[in-house]
Design a protein around this motif. Structure first.
Motif, PDB file in Angstrom:
ATOM      1  N   ASN A 162      54.257  27.428  61.494  1.00  0.00           N
ATOM      2  CA  ASN A 162      52.888  27.054  61.102  1.00  0.00           C
ATOM      3  C   ASN A 162      52.128  28.251  60.542  1.00  0.00           C
ATOM      4  N   GLU A 163      52.314  29.411  61.159  1.00  0.00           N
ATOM      5  CA  GLU A 163      51.628  30.612  60.681  1.00  0.00           C
ATOM      6  C   GLU A 163      52.131  31.008  59.296  1.00  0.00           C
ATOM      7  N   TRP A 164      53.431  30.915  59.074  1.00  0.00           N
ATOM      8  CA  TRP A 164      53.976  31.268  57.755  1.00  0.00           C
ATOM      9  C   TRP A 164      53.530  30.258  56.704  1.00  0.00           C
ATOM     10  N   ASN A 165      53.472  28.986  57.077  1.00  0.00           N
ATOM     11  CA  ASN A 165      52.962  27.980  56.139  1.00  0.00           C
ATOM     12  C   ASN A 165      51.499  28.229  55.801  1.00  0.00           C
ATOM     13  N   SER A 166      50.710  28.682  56.786  1.00  0.00           N
ATOM     14  CA  SER A 166      49.303  29.028  56.519  1.00  0.00           C
ATOM     15  C   SER A 166      49.215  30.204  55.555  1.00  0.00           C
ATOM     16  N   ALA A 167      50.116  31.166  55.711  1.00  0.00           N
ATOM     17  CA  ALA A 167      50.136  32.312  54.798  1.00  0.00           C
ATOM     18  C   ALA A 167      50.475  31.869  53.383  1.00  0.00           C
ATOM     19  N   ILE A 168      51.409  30.945  53.242  1.00  0.00           N
ATOM     20  CA  ILE A 168      51.770  30.431  51.916  1.00  0.00           C
ATOM     21  C   ILE A 168      50.591  29.682  51.303  1.00  0.00           C
ATOM     22  N   GLU A 169      49.896  28.911  52.112  1.00  0.00           N
ATOM     23  CA  GLU A 169      48.711  28.202  51.621  1.00  0.00           C
ATOM     24  C   GLU A 169      47.632  29.192  51.181  1.00  0.00           C
ATOM     25  N   PHE A 170      47.477  30.278  51.936  1.00  0.00           N
ATOM     26  CA  PHE A 170      46.509  31.312  51.580  1.00  0.00           C
ATOM     27  C   PHE A 170      46.853  31.922  50.215  1.00  0.00           C
ATOM     28  N   MET A 171      48.107  32.290  50.029  1.00  0.00           N
ATOM     29  CA  MET A 171      48.517  32.911  48.760  1.00  0.00           C
ATOM     30  C   MET A 171      48.414  31.922  47.605  1.00  0.00           C
ATOM     31  N   THR A 172      48.714  30.660  47.874  1.00  0.00           N
ATOM     32  CA  THR A 172      48.562  29.635  46.838  1.00  0.00           C
ATOM     33  C   THR A 172      47.097  29.506  46.426  1.00  0.00           C
ATOM     34  N   ALA A 173      46.200  29.502  47.406  1.00  0.00           N
ATOM     35  CA  ALA A 173      44.765  29.422  47.107  1.00  0.00           C
ATOM     36  C   ALA A 173      44.306  30.642  46.323  1.00  0.00           C
ATOM     37  N   ALA A 174      44.851  31.812  46.665  1.00  0.00           N
ATOM     38  CA  ALA A 174      44.501  33.033  45.922  1.00  0.00           C
ATOM     39  C   ALA A 174      44.936  32.920  44.470  1.00  0.00           C
ATOM     40  N   GLY A 175      46.106  32.319  44.245  1.00  0.00           N
ATOM     41  CA  GLY A 175      46.565  32.116  42.876  1.00  0.00           C
ATOM     42  C   GLY A 175      45.695  31.134  42.119  1.00  0.00           C
ATOM     43  N   HIS A 176      45.280  30.074  42.774  1.00  0.00           N
ATOM     44  CA  HIS A 176      44.483  29.050  42.110  1.00  0.00           C
ATOM     45  C   HIS A 176      43.103  29.564  41.707  1.00  0.00           C
ATOM     46  N   ILE A 177      42.517  30.453  42.510  1.00  0.00           N
ATOM     47  CA  ILE A 177      41.162  30.926  42.205  1.00  0.00           C
ATOM     48  C   ILE A 177      41.162  32.096  41.224  1.00  0.00           C
ATOM     49  N   THR A 178      42.334  32.682  40.994  1.00  0.00           N
ATOM     50  CA  THR A 178      42.438  33.825  40.084  1.00  0.00           C
ATOM     51  C   THR A 178      42.293  33.368  38.635  1.00  0.00           C
ATOM     52  N   THR A 179      41.489  34.108  37.872  1.00  0.00           N
ATOM     53  CA  THR A 179      41.282  33.832  36.446  1.00  0.00           C
ATOM     54  C   THR A 179      41.398  35.147  35.681  1.00  0.00           C
ATOM     55  N   ASP A 180      41.111  35.088  34.381  1.00  0.00           N
ATOM     56  CA  ASP A 180      41.125  36.312  33.571  1.00  0.00           C
ATOM     57  C   ASP A 180      40.048  37.285  34.006  1.00  0.00           C
ATOM     58  N   THR A 181      39.006  36.805  34.653  1.00  0.00           N
ATOM     59  CA  THR A 181      37.892  37.664  35.051  1.00  0.00           C
ATOM     60  C   THR A 181      37.746  37.789  36.563  1.00  0.00           C
ATOM     61  N   ARG A 182      38.656  37.191  37.323  1.00  0.00           N
ATOM     62  CA  ARG A 182      38.622  37.316  38.779  1.00  0.00           C
ATOM     63  C   ARG A 182      40.051  37.394  39.298  1.00  0.00           C
ATOM     64  N   GLN A 183      40.375  38.518  39.939  1.00  0.00           N
ATOM     65  CA  GLN A 183      41.733  38.727  40.431  1.00  0.00           C
ATOM     66  C   GLN A 183      41.712  38.763  41.958  1.00  0.00           C
ATOM     67  N   GLU A 184      41.993  37.603  42.564  1.00  0.00           N
ATOM     68  CA  GLU A 184      41.916  37.497  44.017  1.00  0.00           C
ATOM     69  C   GLU A 184      42.964  38.366  44.710  1.00  0.00           C
ATOM     70  N   PHE A 185      44.103  38.569  44.058  1.00  0.00           N
ATOM     71  CA  PHE A 185      45.139  39.395  44.676  1.00  0.00           C
ATOM     72  C   PHE A 185      44.749  40.875  44.685  1.00  0.00           C
ATOM     73  N   VAL A 186      43.971  41.307  43.684  1.00  0.00           N
ATOM     74  CA  VAL A 186      43.424  42.663  43.725  1.00  0.00           C
ATOM     75  C   VAL A 186      42.464  42.788  44.905  1.00  0.00           C
ATOM     76  N   LEU A 187      41.612  41.777  45.102  1.00  0.00           N
ATOM     77  CA  LEU A 187      40.699  41.787  46.249  1.00  0.00           C
ATOM     78  C   LEU A 187      41.474  41.860  47.560  1.00  0.00           C
ATOM     79  N   LEU A 188      42.545  41.094  47.662  1.00  0.00           N
ATOM     80  CA  LEU A 188      43.360  41.107  48.876  1.00  0.00           C
ATOM     81  C   LEU A 188      43.961  42.487  49.106  1.00  0.00           C
ATOM     82  N   SER A 189      44.515  43.069  48.052  1.00  0.00           N
ATOM     83  CA  SER A 189      45.060  44.421  48.157  1.00  0.00           C
ATOM     84  C   SER A 189      43.987  45.418  48.582  1.00  0.00           C
ATOM     85  N   ASP A 190      42.779  45.233  48.041  1.00  0.00           N
ATOM     86  CA  ASP A 190      41.674  46.138  48.356  1.00  0.00           C
ATOM     87  C   ASP A 190      41.257  46.041  49.825  1.00  0.00           C
ATOM     88  N   VAL A 191      41.038  44.807  50.321  1.00  0.00           N
ATOM     89  CA  VAL A 191      40.499  44.663  51.673  1.00  0.00           C
ATOM     90  C   VAL A 191      41.547  44.975  52.742  1.00  0.00           C
TER      91      VAL A 191
END
Length: 287
Positions: free
Chosen positions: A49-78
């Motif tokens: 369940n925890e690993w599935n939650s992590a996959i859902e988190f990364m999927t959501a990060a991909g969906h919200i990422t655009t040319d002007t917003r990089q959610e994975f950079v934010l994740l790396s930063d925080v």
């Protein structure tokens, strides 16, 4: 077969699967990634369940990422990975200016301004005069260095976070024959990193603030020198000891001296309001 032997067998097989990689560095990085990721799973006894939650988190990060917003950079930063990568890659500064994170809001091909020009381009905030010199580690001036600068407005927003497509609060300029630069910008103010997505939810769940200490971004390049990505932070400002991306370094904290509206400016401009001034000398390392 004992559990620990069975677990190690899985790790060994995955590591071995990368032995055929065509690139040595790719092989090294991927095998290390597998070993450390598998060790993490074993240490935490990660559940399905925890690993599935992590996959859902990364999927959501991909969906919200655009040319002007990089959610994975934010994740790396925080998670401090961005700053750790910076630290690993600048072990021998040799007197050069320290680096910090690029952040998610750098844009290629910003407008060029002349020396003494204004990067605000209509962005709201208190005017700030910023100047300095670019030299090498021996103190020799670096002429023609390209300086990219960008910052948020006084509402804590970067231009790319607005829907109008305009560029403001960013520009590039070049040092003169003596390595000097100067421009008008905005006095930096605190702001939250974008916290309406999965990274924001992660911070909220952790009880962490999304706030960044007020800063001005610099990216400096010149032929024959290592590129520099850095900030300057406002001395005495809030969040210097709790910057959400761990980007503050003592050597990058500078005074932004407050000035009255009628105080003479370095170029004779009349800003029509209070303004600040900051001096930031930049030292580059030779390649």
């Amino acid at each position: 077969m004992a559990d620990n032997v069975r677990e190690q067998d899985v790790t060994d097989k995955v590591v071995a699967s990368f032995e055929t990689a065509k690139d040595d560095r790719f092989r090294e990085v991927m095998q290390a990634l597998v070993r450390h990721a598998h060790a993490f799973v074993r240490e935490t006894q990660l559940t399905d369940n925890e690993w599935n939650s992590a996959i859902e988190f990364m999927t959501a990060a991909g969906h919200i990422t655009t040319d002007t917003r990089q959610e994975f950079v934010l994740l790396s930063d925080v998670l401090g990975i961005s700053m750790l990568t910076v630290a690993v890659n600048e072990a021998d500064l040799g007197g050069a200016t320290e680096s910090t994170v690029l952040g998610p809001f750098f844009v290629q091909d910003s407008p060029e301004i002349e020396l003494g020009g204004d990067i605000a381009q209509g962005a709201s905030g208190e005017p700030s005069w910023v100047d300095g010199m670019v030299t090498d580690t021996d103190g020799r001036p670096v002429s023609g260095a390209r300086i990219e600068v960008w910052e948020a407005d006084d509402d804590g927003m970067y231009d790319v976070q607005y829907d109008d497509g305009g560029l403001a609060g960013r520009a590039h300029l070049f040092t003169d024959a003596e390595g000097r630069y100067r421009f008008w910008g905005l006095t930096p103010t605190p702001y939250p990193i974008p916290d309406d997505g999965p990274v924001g939810r992660l911070l909220d769940h952790a009880g962490r603030s999304p706030m960044r200490a007020p800063h001005l971004h610099f990216k400096v390049t010149a032929p024959g020198y290592l590129p520099l990505t850095t900030h300057i932070f406002v001395a005495g400002a809030p969040y210097l000891d709790s910057d959400s991306v761990f980007g503050v370094k003592e050597s990058l904290i500078y005074p932004f001296e407050g000035q009255q509206a009628d105080a003479p400016t370095p170029d004779g401009r009349r800003p029509g309001s209070t303004w600040t001034s900051a001096h930031f000398d930049i030292v580059l390392r030779r390649q």
